[in-house]
Design an enzyme around this catalytic site. Structure first.
Site, PDB file in Angstrom:
ATOM      1  CE  LYS A  50      -3.977   1.965   2.626  1.00 49.21           C
ATOM      2  NZ  LYS A  50      -4.838   1.932   3.766  1.00 49.21           N
ATOM      3  CB  SER A  76      -8.198   4.096   2.546  1.00 49.08           C
ATOM      4  OG  SER A  76      -7.073   3.354   3.604  1.00 49.08           O
ATOM      5  CB  SER A  98      -9.110   1.492   5.849  1.00 49.31           C
ATOM      6  OG  SER A  98      -9.547   2.856   5.587  1.00 49.31           O
TER       7      SER A  98
END
Length: 498
Positions: free
Chosen positions: A78, A159, A183
């Protein structure tokens, strides 16, 4: 020959050790999938050479008999984790072009364990969002489609939407995520994969771009529960560089995995039975209860009376911490710098640069949360909002502590709906925030929580069940997740269109 990109982390690790295939073959297969999936926009930066470099080292280590825990396994990172020599942006224009000279603790642990990096994954800007629509680099598109014959692009959750989409589309076998208010869990549920947020402090936050420091926690996302356990073992551990890091040994979660829940009690919170909840969610929840009973667990009803205050408390605390954390992005030290031309013709001053840089660098959702956070921290409102929210947070933690006196884990839905269409909720921020209603309480209490795919809804989209555990009891959460995984038999995957 088997499609190597269909293998799990455990299968890649074990197959490579056994000599069934080379790590280079695995890396090349995943690199090819990444290159062919531009339509999903899951990656901000692709690093095929780094994946191949780690693979060559893994093959050399196998020949030398010096294999590491994740040798031969390429993963996605990420783009909130600082990666030395590779652009790290938090999906924001503010950090576009920023190349760290250091490595985050979590990513360094994974590289030390032998993993390779396929690239940096897209996300909501500064991890603020539930649909991956706030990224400066464009929306991530879920690989899933509704079965109604339409072609609507769906949200992969947020997210960590790049992570969830990439795993579901077989662009990587596993990825890192971060969870501030759901998330990891919500995007995992939206695309039919597993993801776990460990106890706050299990994984170091050092080198992760900060959103809300008292809530942010790194965790793994993968195809199944075993892979999450393997990844978490190699991500967790004490870090003296992080003052919130837990100085505790890292258990061998994979070795202790067991779906036998005899003697365990599962709590069902009555407050989570929301009025008007999607009947598909309700049916899945009831099916999950039956699965855990079948695994030997006793089901008990519990009460979490302050649940209804969790979401408003979260959306005071998280923006407040964000407004403080993001104050460092001022155009002076790193990232974007915008020196405006003043109408008067005078030379722009420091305040002008601050204002222009932040106006240009931050997206609308980030600005919204900064403004909310600055407001609730301001003189005259601090006690009325921020202090009250922190008191509510304490009450929510106490609710969980009381509940865990009568149960070992808690079962609930991960999200109140399946994946929604891109653009369906952007006009109303509150409807987007409500997506976190089931995920936020565990985050406020700092508890481990996991999402496991359990069913498809009537539109053919994945639905996830959430298991919440006691602090430090990741094993209990993983075991309950495994019990659901084995009984749900979820094998559905998105039909390839990209």
């Amino acid at each position: 020959m088997t499609d190597l990109t269909n293998l799990t982390v455990a299968q890649i690790r074990d197959g490579h050790r056994a000599g069934d295939f080379s790590a280079v073959e695995v890396a090349e297969a995943f690199n090819a999938n990444v290159a062919a999936a531009k339509a999903l926009n899951a990656f901000i930066v692709e690093t095929p050479e780094q994946a191949l470099g780690a693979a060559k080292q893994a093959d050399a280590d196998r020949a030398a008999g010096t294999l590491k825990p994740l040798s031969g396994v390429p993963i996605g990172m990420k783009d909130l984790f600082a990666t030395k020599g590779v652009q790290t942006t938090a999906a924001s224009h503010m950090l576009e072009g920023f190349v760290p000279r250091y490595e985050s603790t979590v990513s360094q642990k994974l590289w030390d364990a032998g993993a390779g990096m396929l690239g940096k994954l897209n996300l909501d800007q500064f991890a603020m969002g539930s649909s991956n629509e706030t990224s400066f680099f464009g929306n991530v598109i879920s690989p899933w489609k509704r079965n109604d014959g339409g072609n609507a692009a769906l949200a992969p959750g947020g997210s960590s939407g790049g992570s969830s989409a990439a795993i579901a589309a077989r662009l990587c076998p596993a990825a890192t995520g971060t969870d501030t208010g759901g998330s990891i869990r919500q995007p995992a549920a939206f695309v039919g994969i597993s993801g776990i947020k460990p106890t706050y402090g299990r994984c170091s936050r050092w080198g992760i771009v900060a959103f809300a420091s008292s809530l942010d926690q790194a965790g793994p996302m993968a195809r199944d529960v075993r892979d999450c356990a393997i990844m978490l073992q190699n991500m967790a551990g004490f870090d003296p560089k992080d003052a919130t890091s837990l100085d505790l040994p890292v258990p061998d979660w994979e070795a202790a995995l067991s779906s036998d829940l005899k003697g365990k009690k599962v709590g069902i919170p009555r407050e989570y039975r929301l009025e008007g909840i999607d009947p598909d969610i309700d049916a899945m929840w009831d099916a999950g209860i039956a699965m855990l009973k079948d695994a030997g667990a006793e089901v008990v009803e519990i009460s979490l009376p302050h649940t209804k205050y969790a979401l408003p408390a979260y959306y005071i605390i998280a923006p407040a911490e964000a407004s403080s954390n993001l104050a460092r992005y001022d155009g002076v030290r790193y990232g974007l710098r915008d020196l405006p031309t003043l109408e008067s013709g005078e030379r722009a001053g420091l305040q002008d640069m601050y204002a222009a840089t932040r106006a240009e660098g931050f997206g609308p959702e980030v600005k919204r949360r900064i403004m909310i956070g600055t407001y609730v921290l301001s003189a005259g409102f601090y006690d009325a909002y921020y202090t009250q929210a922190q008191k509510v947070r304490t009450l929510i933690s106490r609710d969980f502590s009381a509940a865990f006196e009568t149960c070992d884990v808690i079962l609930a839905p991960t999200a109140p709906s399946a994946a929604f269409g891109l653009g369906e909720k952007t006009a109303d921020p509150l409807s987007m925030y409500l997506n976190d209603v089931f995920a936020v309480p565990a985050s406020l209490a700092g508890l481990p929580a996991m999402s496991v795919p359990a069913a498809l809804n009537r539109e053919g989209l994945p639905l996830g069940l959430q298991i919440i555990g006691k602090a430090f009891d990741e094993q209990g959460v993983l075991n309950a997740g495994l019990a659901i995984e084995e009984r749900a038999g979820f094998t559905a995957r998105a039909e390839k269109w990209w």
